[in-house]
Structure formats: structure tokens, C-alpha cells
Design a protein around this motif. Structure first.
Motif, PDB file in Angstrom:
ATOM      1  N   PHE A 198      -7.017  13.479   6.823  1.00  0.00           N
ATOM      2  CA  PHE A 198      -7.079  12.018   6.776  1.00  0.00           C
ATOM      3  C   PHE A 198      -5.895  11.449   5.989  1.00  0.00           C
ATOM      4  N   ARG A 199      -5.447  10.279   6.432  1.00  0.00           N
ATOM      5  CA  ARG A 199      -4.424   9.515   5.718  1.00  0.00           C
ATOM      6  C   ARG A 199      -5.115   8.284   5.128  1.00  0.00           C
ATOM      7  N   ILE A 200      -5.002   8.121   3.825  1.00  0.00           N
ATOM      8  CA  ILE A 200      -5.703   7.044   3.117  1.00  0.00           C
ATOM      9  C   ILE A 200      -4.687   6.083   2.519  1.00  0.00           C
ATOM     10  N   GLY A 201      -4.866   4.804   2.833  1.00  0.00           N
ATOM     11  CA  GLY A 201      -4.001   3.777   2.260  1.00  0.00           C
ATOM     12  C   GLY A 201      -4.620   3.219   0.986  1.00  0.00           C
ATOM     13  N   ILE A 202      -3.837   3.217  -0.113  1.00  0.00           N
ATOM     14  CA  ILE A 202      -4.320   2.715  -1.401  1.00  0.00           C
ATOM     15  C   ILE A 202      -3.412   1.586  -1.860  1.00  0.00           C
ATOM     16  N   ALA A 203      -4.008   0.432  -2.060  1.00  0.00           N
ATOM     17  CA  ALA A 203      -3.242  -0.727  -2.511  1.00  0.00           C
ATOM     18  C   ALA A 203      -2.793  -0.542  -3.949  1.00  0.00           C
ATOM     19  N   ARG A 204      -1.663  -1.167  -4.288  1.00  0.00           N
ATOM     20  CA  ARG A 204      -1.155  -1.073  -5.652  1.00  0.00           C
ATOM     21  C   ARG A 204      -2.166  -1.635  -6.645  1.00  0.00           C
ATOM     22  N   VAL A 205      -2.855  -2.710  -6.264  1.00  0.00           N
ATOM     23  CA  VAL A 205      -3.875  -3.322  -7.101  1.00  0.00           C
ATOM     24  C   VAL A 205      -5.159  -3.411  -6.297  1.00  0.00           C
ATOM     25  N   GLU A 263       0.829  -1.210   0.000  1.00  0.00           N
ATOM     26  CA  GLU A 263       0.000   0.000   0.000  1.00  0.00           C
ATOM     27  C   GLU A 263       0.857   1.251   0.000  1.00  0.00           C
ATOM     28  N   GLN A 264       0.292   2.316  -0.541  1.00  0.00           N
ATOM     29  CA  GLN A 264       0.863   3.647  -0.404  1.00  0.00           C
ATOM     30  C   GLN A 264      -0.163   4.527   0.289  1.00  0.00           C
ATOM     31  N   GLU A 265       0.331   5.453   1.110  1.00  0.00           N
ATOM     32  CA  GLU A 265      -0.564   6.342   1.838  1.00  0.00           C
ATOM     33  C   GLU A 265      -0.537   7.738   1.230  1.00  0.00           C
ATOM     34  N   PHE A 266      -1.724   8.371   1.231  1.00  0.00           N
ATOM     35  CA  PHE A 266      -1.868   9.722   0.713  1.00  0.00           C
ATOM     36  C   PHE A 266      -2.635  10.564   1.734  1.00  0.00           C
ATOM     37  N   ASN A 267      -2.306  11.824   1.783  1.00  0.00           N
ATOM     38  CA  ASN A 267      -3.002  12.746   2.682  1.00  0.00           C
ATOM     39  C   ASN A 267      -4.163  13.399   1.958  1.00  0.00           C
ATOM     40  N   GLU A 268      -5.340  13.314   2.575  1.00  0.00           N
ATOM     41  CA  GLU A 268      -6.531  13.994   2.080  1.00  0.00           C
ATOM     42  C   GLU A 268      -7.062  14.873   3.212  1.00  0.00           C
TER      43      GLU A 268
END
Length: 311
Positions: free
Chosen positions: A274-281, A266-271
Motif C-alpha cells: 500500500f501507498r499511504i499519503g500523509i499530510a504535513r499537518v 502530502e508525502q507518500e510512504f510505502n506500507e
């Protein structure tokens, strides 16, 4: 090079056939060319056109009304092939454009000749014998026959792997979407319910589906030599992970799941806050292990990597 007429394609292709009529093409040769098209993708036969696309026109003996040409084709083909004949007027002569539909049924000339059209090794279309061994594949293309339900001629029940069968039973028992009425069935009943075997003459014989699902690995190598699943992780065009297996599909489910979990970071992004984890797939894609052809799609916001399983 002759200048082709706007209503006539410039060259022959898999769906376009030119036939000269300067010497009045005989019915046998005409019907042969027609069934070749019908047993391939269908297409149009231009009668009165040379191989180089030069229009030389229909023979003078051809009647003014070409409706009879369609009748001749229908009467000389089995099953009767219905074609559409158009009269194309050109400065150098008349051309009969015979539109031939693709046929789900295998079409023969009335004397039993069966041929099909294909692209030869030189890149040019050719008409070749349509062999009986190719009929099943043709019917499968039109979904007239289920190849997976066909019995394997050289297979026996000994080609089933007991361990893979237990895996199958575990999947049925533990999957909330499975039919629970299958849980209590005997091996013979389960095989029949899932079309893993087919009984002919009182003898149970594994189907292609049965072998692929719970077959022994050595039996699959022998009886289904093209069976293989490849798992790849791509970074652009660079292959980072490349694993292959020829085991039964029921084992592949676990194998693909383990491999996918190991690389699907996963990679995390700031919104905002909030911190959101998004899986590669996308995880939903990995939960459909039976959809193996490009089952996984990369996340647009993640690294330029793909996890792909090929069957």
C-alpha cells in the motif's frame, strides 16, 4: 551573606515576602503586605526576617500564641481574609510564617487601601497600587467576568461590517453543526442571541465579541488595536511563510483555510503493498480554525515543518 534557615526561602519572590519585626511591625504595614500577596498569586509572609533573609525573630511583645495574628488580619481586611499562621522556631529567634491564599475577590485594607504585588523593572518584587482600571482584568483571570461579552464604550452599530455579517449568516446556514434556529432571525435578534451586542438604556452597543467577529477592519484597528492574526510556516526556526491580517474573525476562517490548503502538501510512504499519503499537518487540526493558538501540529514522519496560526 547570612545563612537562611531551612524552613525559610533564601530570597524574596512574587510569592515570598520578608518583614522585619525588630521594631514591632505595625498592623497597617503588615496588612498592606498581606493584601499585596492576596491580590497577586498568594504566598507566604515571613514576619521576623530581614530583606537579606537574616532571621532576627519576632518582637518580644508578640504573644506566645500567634492565633491572634490571624484574627487581626481577618478583622483588618475586606473581604475578610483567612490566613494560616505557623510558628517557626529557629536558633536566632521565632518567625511567624503567614500563609496567604490567592483571592479571586479584590482584597482591601479596612481603610480602603488596595495594592497588589508584582515584579518590578529591577527584577525584585514590589507592592504597588491596584488601580480600578485593572480590576476587570483581574476578575477575568478568575473567569468571574467574560471580557468578550463586555460592551465597547466607543463603538456603535456602524462599526459592524454588513459583508462580515453575511459571511456569518452563511456559516450558520451551511454548517451542519450550527443551530438552524438562528437562520431566520433578524439582525437585532441574531446579535442578541450570539451576544454580539448588549442593550443598555434602550441602546444596542457592540460587545468585544461582536467587533472581533463581524467588525469593520478600520474599526478593529481603532477600537481593538492589539487584534491581529499571524499565519506562519516554519522550517525548524526559519520562517518560510509569514502572513498577517487584522480583519474580522469570521473572514479569518476563510483566509486561514485557503492559506493552510496551499501549504499543507502530502508525502507518500510505502506500507507493504500500500501507498499511504500523509499530510504535513493533520487535517483535523486545520478544521478547527477557532483554535488558533498552535492549532496545527507537524506529522512526526513528515518534514520538519509546522503550520502555526497565532491570535
Amino acid at each position: 551573606m547570612p545563612m537562611p534557615h531551612p524552613a525559610i526561602p533564601p530570597t524574596e519572590s512574587l510569592e515570598v515576602e520578608f518583614k522585619s519585626d525588630r521594631d514591632c511591625l505595625n498592623d497597617d504595614d503588615l496588612i498592606e503586605a498581606i493584601i499585596c500577596l492576596a491580590n497577586a498569586n498568594g504566598g507566604t509572609l515571613y514576619l521576623g526576617v530581614e530583606n537579606d533573609a537574616a532571621v532576627t525573630g519576632l518582637h518580644p511583645s508578640r504573644p506566645a500564641n500567634l492565633v491572634g495574628l490571624a484574627a487581626v488580619i481577618a478583622n483588618r481586611t475586606v473581604p475578610r481574609l483567612q490566613v494560616n499562621v505557623q510558628d517557626v522556631q529557629t536558633p536566632t529567634g521565632r518567625v511567624a510564617a503567614i500563609e496567604v491564599p490567592q483571592s479571586a475577590d479584590i482584597v482591601a485594607r479596612s481603610d480602603g487601601l488596595v495594592k497588589r504585588r508584582r515584579i518590578g523593572g529591577n527584577g525584585q518584587p514590589e507592592c504597588v497600587p491596584f488601580l480600578p482600571s485593572e480590576y476587570t482584568s483581574r476578575r477575568a483571570d478568575f473567569r468571574l467576568v467574560d471580557m468578550s461579552a463586555e460592551p465597547m464604550a466607543d463603538a456603535s452599530l456602524a462599526d459592524f461590517d454588513p459583508l462580515q455579517r453575511e459571511r456569518l449568516r452563511a456559516v450558520i446556514a451551511n454548517n451542519p453543526r450550527s443551530d438552524k434556529s438562528l437562520v431566520g432571525l433578524s439582525d437585532e435578534q441574531l446579535d442578541g442571541a450570539l451576544s454580539l451586542t448588549l442593550t443598555r438604556g434602550g441602546v444596542r452597543q457592540p460587545t468585544l465579541l461582536g467587533l472581533l467577529l463581524i467588525g469593520r477592519t478600520d474599526s478593529l484597528r481603532r477600537l481593538v488595536p492589539t487584534h491581529e492574526v499571524l499565519f506562519q510556516v516554519l522550517d525548524g526556526t526559519q520562517v518560510k511563510v509569514n502572513e498577517g491580517s487584522r480583519a474580522a474573525l469570521i473572514e479569518m476562517v476563510e483566509w486561514l483555510d485557503l492559506l493552510s490548503r496551499g501549504v499543507n502538501t502530502e508525502q507518500e510512504f510505502n506500507e507493504g503493498l500500500f501507498r499511504i499519503g500523509i499530510a504535513r499537518v493533520e487535517v483535523d487540526a486545520l478544521r478547527e480554525p477557532w483554535r488558533l493558538l498552535h492549532a496545527a501540529r507537524p506529522c512526526d514522519r513528515c518534514q520538519n515543518e509546522q503550520i502555526v496560526a497565532w491570535l
